[in-house]
Design a protein around this motif. Structure first.
Motif, PDB file in Angstrom:
ATOM      1  N   ALA A   1     -10.211  -0.733 -18.599  1.00 27.73           N
ATOM      2  CA  ALA A   1      -9.102  -1.683 -18.482  1.00 27.73           C
ATOM      3  C   ALA A   1      -8.394  -1.482 -17.149  1.00 27.73           C
ATOM      4  O   ALA A   1      -8.271  -0.354 -16.660  1.00 27.73           O
ATOM      5  N   THR A   2      -7.957  -2.578 -16.551  1.00 30.53           N
ATOM      6  CA  THR A   2      -7.241  -2.497 -15.267  1.00 30.53           C
ATOM      7  C   THR A   2      -5.818  -3.033 -15.438  1.00 30.53           C
ATOM      8  O   THR A   2      -5.325  -3.811 -14.624  1.00 30.53           O
ATOM      9  N   THR A   3      -5.170  -2.565 -16.487  1.00 26.42           N
ATOM     10  CA  THR A   3      -3.835  -3.058 -16.851  1.00 26.42           C
ATOM     11  C   THR A   3      -2.807  -2.824 -15.747  1.00 26.42           C
ATOM     12  O   THR A   3      -1.972  -3.689 -15.468  1.00 26.42           O
ATOM     13  N   ASP A   4      -2.848  -1.671 -15.108  1.00 21.33           N
ATOM     14  CA  ASP A   4      -1.846  -1.313 -14.097  1.00 21.33           C
ATOM     15  C   ASP A   4      -2.350  -1.592 -12.685  1.00 21.33           C
ATOM     16  O   ASP A   4      -2.126  -0.803 -11.755  1.00 21.33           O
ATOM     17  N   LEU A   5      -2.997  -2.742 -12.498  1.00 17.55           N
ATOM     18  CA  LEU A   5      -3.645  -3.043 -11.225  1.00 17.55           C
ATOM     19  C   LEU A   5      -2.657  -3.073 -10.063  1.00 17.55           C
ATOM     20  O   LEU A   5      -3.001  -2.673  -8.939  1.00 17.55           O
ATOM     21  N   LEU A   6      -1.427  -3.542 -10.300  1.00 19.15           N
ATOM     22  CA  LEU A   6      -0.440  -3.595  -9.224  1.00 19.15           C
ATOM     23  C   LEU A   6      -0.182  -2.207  -8.658  1.00 19.15           C
ATOM     24  O   LEU A   6      -0.091  -2.032  -7.440  1.00 19.15           O
ATOM     25  N   PHE A   7      -0.090  -1.209  -9.538  1.00 22.99           N
ATOM     26  CA  PHE A   7       0.113   0.166  -9.060  1.00 22.99           C
ATOM     27  C   PHE A   7      -1.050   0.602  -8.177  1.00 22.99           C
ATOM     28  O   PHE A   7      -0.839   1.122  -7.065  1.00 22.99           O
ATOM     29  N   TYR A   8      -2.276   0.411  -8.655  1.00 22.77           N
ATOM     30  CA  TYR A   8      -3.438   0.906  -7.912  1.00 22.77           C
ATOM     31  C   TYR A   8      -3.588   0.187  -6.568  1.00 22.77           C
ATOM     32  O   TYR A   8      -3.953   0.802  -5.558  1.00 22.77           O
ATOM     33  N   TYR A   9      -3.305  -1.120  -6.551  1.00 23.87           N
ATOM     34  CA  TYR A   9      -3.392  -1.879  -5.307  1.00 23.87           C
ATOM     35  C   TYR A   9      -2.346  -1.389  -4.302  1.00 23.87           C
ATOM     36  O   TYR A   9      -2.670  -1.141  -3.132  1.00 23.87           O
ATOM     37  N   CYS A  10      -1.114  -1.230  -4.746  1.00 25.31           N
ATOM     38  CA  CYS A  10      -0.064  -0.788  -3.832  1.00 25.31           C
ATOM     39  C   CYS A  10      -0.287   0.649  -3.381  1.00 25.31           C
ATOM     40  O   CYS A  10      -0.004   0.992  -2.221  1.00 25.31           O
ATOM     41  N   PHE A  11      -0.803   1.488  -4.288  1.00 26.08           N
ATOM     42  CA  PHE A  11      -1.165   2.841  -3.844  1.00 26.08           C
ATOM     43  C   PHE A  11      -2.239   2.768  -2.767  1.00 26.08           C
ATOM     44  O   PHE A  11      -2.174   3.490  -1.764  1.00 26.08           O
ATOM     45  N   GLY A  12      -3.253   1.895  -2.968  1.00 32.91           N
ATOM     46  CA  GLY A  12      -4.305   1.766  -1.972  1.00 32.91           C
ATOM     47  C   GLY A  12      -3.758   1.365  -0.616  1.00 32.91           C
ATOM     48  O   GLY A  12      -4.118   1.950   0.414  1.00 32.91           O
ATOM     49  N   LEU A  13      -2.873   0.375  -0.591  1.00 32.37           N
ATOM     50  CA  LEU A  13      -2.261  -0.045   0.672  1.00 32.37           C
ATOM     51  C   LEU A  13      -1.473   1.100   1.304  1.00 32.37           C
ATOM     52  O   LEU A  13      -1.545   1.329   2.525  1.00 32.37           O
ATOM     53  N   PHE A  14      -0.716   1.815   0.482  1.00 29.30           N
ATOM     54  CA  PHE A  14       0.077   2.930   0.997  1.00 29.30           C
ATOM     55  C   PHE A  14      -0.819   4.022   1.577  1.00 29.30           C
ATOM     56  O   PHE A  14      -0.578   4.518   2.678  1.00 29.30           O
ATOM     57  N   LYS A  15      -1.851   4.380   0.838  1.00 30.73           N
ATOM     58  CA  LYS A  15      -2.748   5.438   1.315  1.00 30.73           C
ATOM     59  C   LYS A  15      -3.413   5.050   2.629  1.00 30.73           C
ATOM     60  O   LYS A  15      -3.499   5.862   3.562  1.00 30.73           O
ATOM     61  N   ILE A  16      -3.899   3.815   2.720  1.00 36.78           N
ATOM     62  CA  ILE A  16      -4.537   3.353   3.954  1.00 36.78           C
ATOM     63  C   ILE A  16      -3.538   3.399   5.110  1.00 36.78           C
ATOM     64  O   ILE A  16      -3.876   3.814   6.225  1.00 36.78           O
ATOM     65  N   ALA A  17      -2.299   2.998   4.838  1.00 27.28           N
ATOM     66  CA  ALA A  17      -1.270   3.042   5.874  1.00 27.28           C
ATOM     67  C   ALA A  17      -1.025   4.476   6.344  1.00 27.28           C
ATOM     68  O   ALA A  17      -0.840   4.723   7.541  1.00 27.28           O
ATOM     69  N   VAL A  18      -1.040   5.425   5.407  1.00 30.40           N
ATOM     70  CA  VAL A  18      -0.829   6.827   5.789  1.00 30.40           C
ATOM     71  C   VAL A  18      -2.005   7.340   6.619  1.00 30.40           C
ATOM     72  O   VAL A  18      -1.818   8.056   7.610  1.00 30.40           O
ATOM     73  N   ILE A  19      -3.231   6.984   6.225  1.00 30.79           N
ATOM     74  CA  ILE A  19      -4.404   7.391   7.012  1.00 30.79           C
ATOM     75  C   ILE A  19      -4.273   6.894   8.444  1.00 30.79           C
ATOM     76  O   ILE A  19      -4.499   7.643   9.415  1.00 30.79           O
ATOM     77  N   ILE A  20      -3.886   5.631   8.592  1.00 29.18           N
ATOM     78  CA  ILE A  20      -3.726   5.056   9.926  1.00 29.18           C
ATOM     79  C   ILE A  20      -2.572   5.733  10.664  1.00 29.18           C
ATOM     80  O   ILE A  20      -2.661   6.011  11.870  1.00 29.18           O
ATOM     81  N   GLN A  21      -1.487   6.030   9.951  1.00 30.26           N
ATOM     82  CA  GLN A  21      -0.358   6.715  10.572  1.00 30.26           C
ATOM     83  C   GLN A  21      -0.747   8.105  11.065  1.00 30.26           C
ATOM     84  O   GLN A  21      -0.306   8.536  12.135  1.00 30.26           O
TER      85      GLN A  21
END
Length: 355
Positions: A296-316
């Protein structure tokens, strides 16, 4: 040659390898390879450095940490080598490694050698000699997500990688860990990043299980069959692979996936041709993943926003290396703009509740 192939280039200034010492090392371990050593570089990576070595009829891909690396645990060559050594026996898309060297007298850092997988690598802009029609774009998205589902279905204990990570508490550790990495790499004031990390810490979902996960799974880490772009020949860049919550892996892939109706600024930092006509949306990718895995992907908003945040940190982190003088790679000079765009996308997603 088709320009979509993952071509090499001359080695960037400041990232040259000590050819004489490397040649001597290869002579010891590959005595059948004769002739002068030629060294080129795969120019697109932003983290670990990847080179192509040729000697006679033999060729190897060499992976080493970036110059100026201050956090050795973030670029553990031995760990990446071990993952591929185990994984390549059961997951055909994992390249086979040849040798690991922890003797820093050879290159000044640990490194490993692996086989080269030839094929097409899709990047942000398609080359002029490659056309992807809408039906192919759709099948490409399905191939990407189905391959991720196959990886997550592997029995990591059976293949000898049960001690690779600590799945219990993985989600909380990831949010905390990437938040700390951002603080250590911060150079500019980005209010959206602060809001997103605070929201993530306050909305941790329950663990969804444990799988072997890639942690940086996107189009330009895939090598595709030039005769059939929907067949994945190889998955590259396993440096962040671990055992953890597979939905966090899915979230990272969604973070890399820019779709046609996203803001133009996000389209400018796309990590592949994910918005071509016919391409799946992020929601469709998640639905396909759920269909393939039964999760189940019930909390998809969390996982998507975490993904964006993590990618931003990698780039930072990469941008901070440039600002602090640890690399002269001119590609990194404006990466802070990408950090701002990604954090704004996450902030907007939280405000609207949409993925």
């Amino acid at each position: 040659m088709n320009s979509a192939f993952d071509a090499t280039a001359p080695v960037r200034p400041g990232e040259e390898l000590p050819v004489a010492r490397l040649e001597s090392y290869l002579e010891q371990h590959f005595p059948d390879a004769a002739g002068p050593l030629a060294v080129e570089q795969f120019p697109h990576g932003h983290s670990n450095l990847t080179y192509l070595l040729r000697r006679g009829q033999r060729e190897w891909v060499l992976r080493r940490p970036p110059f100026g690396n201050q956090v050795k645990t973030a670029h553990d060559m031995g760990r990446e080598y071990r993952v591929l050594s185990k994984l390549s026996t059961v997951f055909p898309a994992a390249p086979r490694p040849y040798l690991y060297c922890d003797d820093e007298s050879v290159l000044g850092a640990p490194f490993y050698l692996m086989e080269r997988r030839r094929g097409v690598v899709l990047r942000k802009t398609l080359p002029p000699d490659l056309t992807i029609d809408p039906p192919t774009a759709r099948r490409l998205g399905l191939a990407l997500i189905d391959n991720l589902a196959r990886l997550h279905s592997l029995d990591y204990q059976q293949i000898g990688l049960g001690d690779l990570g600590k799945p219990d508490g993985y989600v909380a550790r990831q949010v905390g860990g990437w938040s700390n990495r951002y603080v250590q790499a911060r150079t500019d004031d980005v209010p959206a990043m602060e809001r997103v990390v605070r929201w993530l810490g306050e909305h941790l979902p329950p663990e969804s299980g444990a799988s072997l996960i890639h942690n940086d799974y996107k189009y330009d880490n895939l090598v595709l069959d030039p005769a059939d772009l929907t067949r994945v020949v190889a998955v590259l860049d396993w440096e962040m692979a671990t055992v953890g919550d597979p939905l966090m892996d899915l979230g990272t892939s969604l973070g890399y996936w820019v779709q046609a109706d996203d803001p133009p600024a996000l389209g400018q930092v796309a990590f592949g041709p994910t918005a071509l006509p016919g391409s799946l949306t992020r929601r469709e990718l998640a639905e396909r993943y759920a269909e393939q895995t039964g999760r189940a992907t019930t909390d998809l908003l969390f996982y998507y926003c975490f993904g964006l945040f993590k990618i931003a940190v990698i780039i930072q982190q990469i941008y901070a290396r440039f600002v602090r003088g640890h690399t002269r790679d001119a590609r990194f000079a404006s990466l802070n703009e990408q950090v701002a765009v990604l954090s704004q996308q996450a902030d907007q997603a939280l405000q609207t509740g949409t993925v």
